[in-house]
Write an enzyme that holds these catalytic residues in place. Structure first.
Site, PDB file in Angstrom:
ATOM      1  N   SER A  64     -21.955  40.224   0.283  1.00 46.28           N
ATOM      2  CA  SER A  64     -22.384  40.956  -0.896  1.00 46.28           C
ATOM      3  C   SER A  64     -23.613  40.315  -1.517  1.00 46.28           C
ATOM      4  O   SER A  64     -24.091  39.297  -1.039  1.00 46.28           O
ATOM      5  CB  SER A  64     -21.255  41.014  -1.920  1.00 46.28           C
ATOM      6  OG  SER A  64     -21.033  39.725  -2.454  1.00 46.28           O
ATOM      7  N   LYS A  65     -24.096  40.939  -2.572  1.00 43.10           N
ATOM      8  CA  LYS A  65     -25.348  40.495  -3.179  1.00 43.10           C
ATOM      9  C   LYS A  65     -25.376  39.012  -3.501  1.00 43.10           C
ATOM     10  O   LYS A  65     -26.398  38.350  -3.370  1.00 43.10           O
ATOM     11  CB  LYS A  65     -25.651  41.275  -4.461  1.00 43.10           C
ATOM     12  CG  LYS A  65     -25.978  42.712  -4.244  1.00 43.10           C
ATOM     13  CD  LYS A  65     -25.007  43.618  -4.974  1.00 43.10           C
ATOM     14  CE  LYS A  65     -23.861  44.020  -4.082  1.00 43.10           C
ATOM     15  NZ  LYS A  65     -22.627  44.441  -4.643  1.00 43.10           N
TER      16      LYS A  65
END
Length: 465
Positions: free
Chosen positions: A235-236
């Site tokens: 994820s980010k």
RNA sequence: GUCCCCAUCGUCUAGCCUGGUCCAGGACGACGGCCUUUCACGCCGUUAACAGGGGUUCAAAUCCCCUUGGGGACGCCA
């Protein structure tokens, strides 16, 4: 080999991320390896979350990666009428029914089921009510099991009793994803559906729809997720996710596809593959079935390998682009592209990325008067002791008939002999004088790229520092 | 909670289907060395894994079962 028609079907709710890119790549490979077709479908039925920017970003990313698709792009939102036609057919043939249970009713059912230790699902209240309006649900079989031979995981089977009478059409008349996917894949002639692991649960449901329609069921395959270093879904917070971010960071597209391919796919001990080789060697049987961690260090190594192999002309073009992005078109136009062509080979073994290469190329493209000198380096190497030597070397270089790598080598050799010193003594001072820092490519090749005028100007400036 | 999937060095993986050639191979990283005008590149070497437990078998990383651990899914989202 029979020709495979595969597809990539992202929903345009964001950029194309690294996991999606890998799924697209494998799907593309699957088609290309069989000489078949690779189709692209944009699943934009969720009007709230779908955006044009995201659609463009996905298309750009695919293009950048070299994953060209066949035929026209299908936008799912344009096919609503067709989806509804099929839903109506399902109702007519008794494979679907109307349901008017409210959200609250269904939530209550789920909660109840959960409490009783069963999988939360719709209890079939409206199944036999014979309603003539409302949302439409699939009348799924109650017993037996639905199985399929997954291209990457092998045989997977789910008890039909585990499955819901899933909604096919909302009460507002719009079709639901699972139905739309089946209809579109069928209409597009898709023979093999390769998608992310998060869809495994949808597959048996979709197979139920295929069967209710009497359509041939395609082959399915589910590729495992890509994890972050903490082994959690990427994820980010793990850093760059978007394919185009990697482009911005100066990575080469072939390095991205190569690294991504090796993440979950293998061909013996080989690490580096051209796209052609991947196509030649690809087989879904070699796809791994366990999730893998994205390792930036290895990715950088792969990129470094491609940086070394790249054509200097191409690198020069890319460096010009990156420079223009940084300082603007006009400013960048002041830099001679030929300089980049000449520097590239010197920097290729040293640069991890294009951004890195541009950074290292900086001392080459500025005029002597603008060269940045590293303070520490200056202090250490441009001393009262070394400066006179630098001046003398400059004089000798100036006196040279021709300015070549051989003549430069000779002039230095002669100088060392005259002074009876080792090259070590003057190497770093010279380097700092002409490059402003302690690391650079070989001195003579560097001078050659700089040209005599710049070389001398830099030494002159360094001595006067 | 229920269902589905997964499990070899720190990481990516080969081997597993068709048990023996595996005291497990390659790559990245890390560490050490060589090369050397610096930094890289390159080269050489070292480190390090079959999750645990039961079976089956003359023989299991490979087949079966259980446990544990991880992931995913359970929407009138896609």
């Amino acid at each position: 080999m029979t020709k495979i028609v595969s597809r990539f079907a992202p929903s345009p709710t964001g950029y194309l991320h690294i996991g999606g890119a890998r799924t697209a790549l494998f799907s593309w490979l699957l088609a290309r390896a069989s000489g078949g077709e690779f189709r692209l479908r944009i699943e934009d039925t969720d009007r709230e979350r779908s955006t044009q920017e995201a659609t463009d970003a996905i298309i750009d990313s695919m293009k950048w990666l070299g994953l060209e698709h066949d035929g026209e792009i299908v936008f799912q939102s344009t096919r609503v009428a067709r989806h509804n036609e099929i839903i109506d057919r399902l109702i007519e043939t008794g494979h679907a029914y109307y349901c008017q249970c409210s959200k609250e009713d269904v939530d209550a059912m789920r909660e109840k089921a959960m409490k009783e230790g069963r999988k939360p699902k719709y209890d079939g209240t409206c199944r036999d009510k014979g309603l003539t309006s409302g949302a439409v649900r699939l009348k799924a079989p109650q017993d037996g099991a639905t199985g399929f031979l997954d291209m990457v995981k092998g045989f997977i089977s789910v008890e039909n009793s585990e499955m819901d009478d899933l909604i096919l059409r909302r009460s507002d008349g719009t079709p639901i994803y699972n139905l739309a996917v089946v209809v579109d894949d069928h209409d597009m002639g898709v023979t093999n559906v390769l998608r992310g692991d998060d869809h495994v649960n949808n597959t048996p449901r979709q197979i139920l729809i295929y069967k209710a329609l009497g359509w041939d069921v395609p082959q399915f395959g589910h590729v495992p997720m890509i994890l972050g270093p903490d082994k959690k879904k990427l994820s980010k917070r793990h850093g760059a996710l978007s394919v185009m971010e990697y482009e911005k960071m100066g990575y080469l597209p072939e390095a991205v596809t190569n690294y991504l391919a090796r993440l979950g796919w293998s061909h013996g001990d080989q690490e580096l593959f051209s796209m052609d080789e991947m196509v030649a060697f690809f087989s879904e049987g070699n796809l791994g079935n366990s999730p893998s961690v994205f390792d930036l260090a290895k990715f950088e190594w792969v990129n470094g390998q491609y940086m070394q192999k790249a054509d200097p002309e191409r690198l020069a073009d890319l460096l010009m682009d990156f420079l223009a992005r940084e300082v603007g078109e006009e400013e960048a136009a002041n830099v001679d592209r030929a300089t980049f062509v000449a520097v590239a080979p010197l920097l290729q073994p040293r640069a991890k990325s294009l951004v890195d290469m541009l950074e290292q190329a900086r001392p080459f493209i500025v005029d002597a008067s603008f060269l940045a000198y590293d303070e520490k380096a200056v202090k250490k190497f441009l001393t009262d002791e070394t400066k006179p030597m630098l001046s003398e070397i400059a004089e000798r270089i100036a006196a040279l008939d021709e300015f070549t790598e051989q003549s430069l080598e000779e002039v230095h050799r002669q100088f060392l002999e005259d002074k009876d010193i080792k090259f070590k003594v003057i190497a770093q001072p010279i380097r700092v004088a002409i490059m402003g820092k302690t690391q650079s490519p070989g001195l003579f090749e560097t001078m050659l790229v700089l040209g005599r005028e710049q070389t001398l100007a830099r030494i002159k400036r360094a001595v006067e520092l």
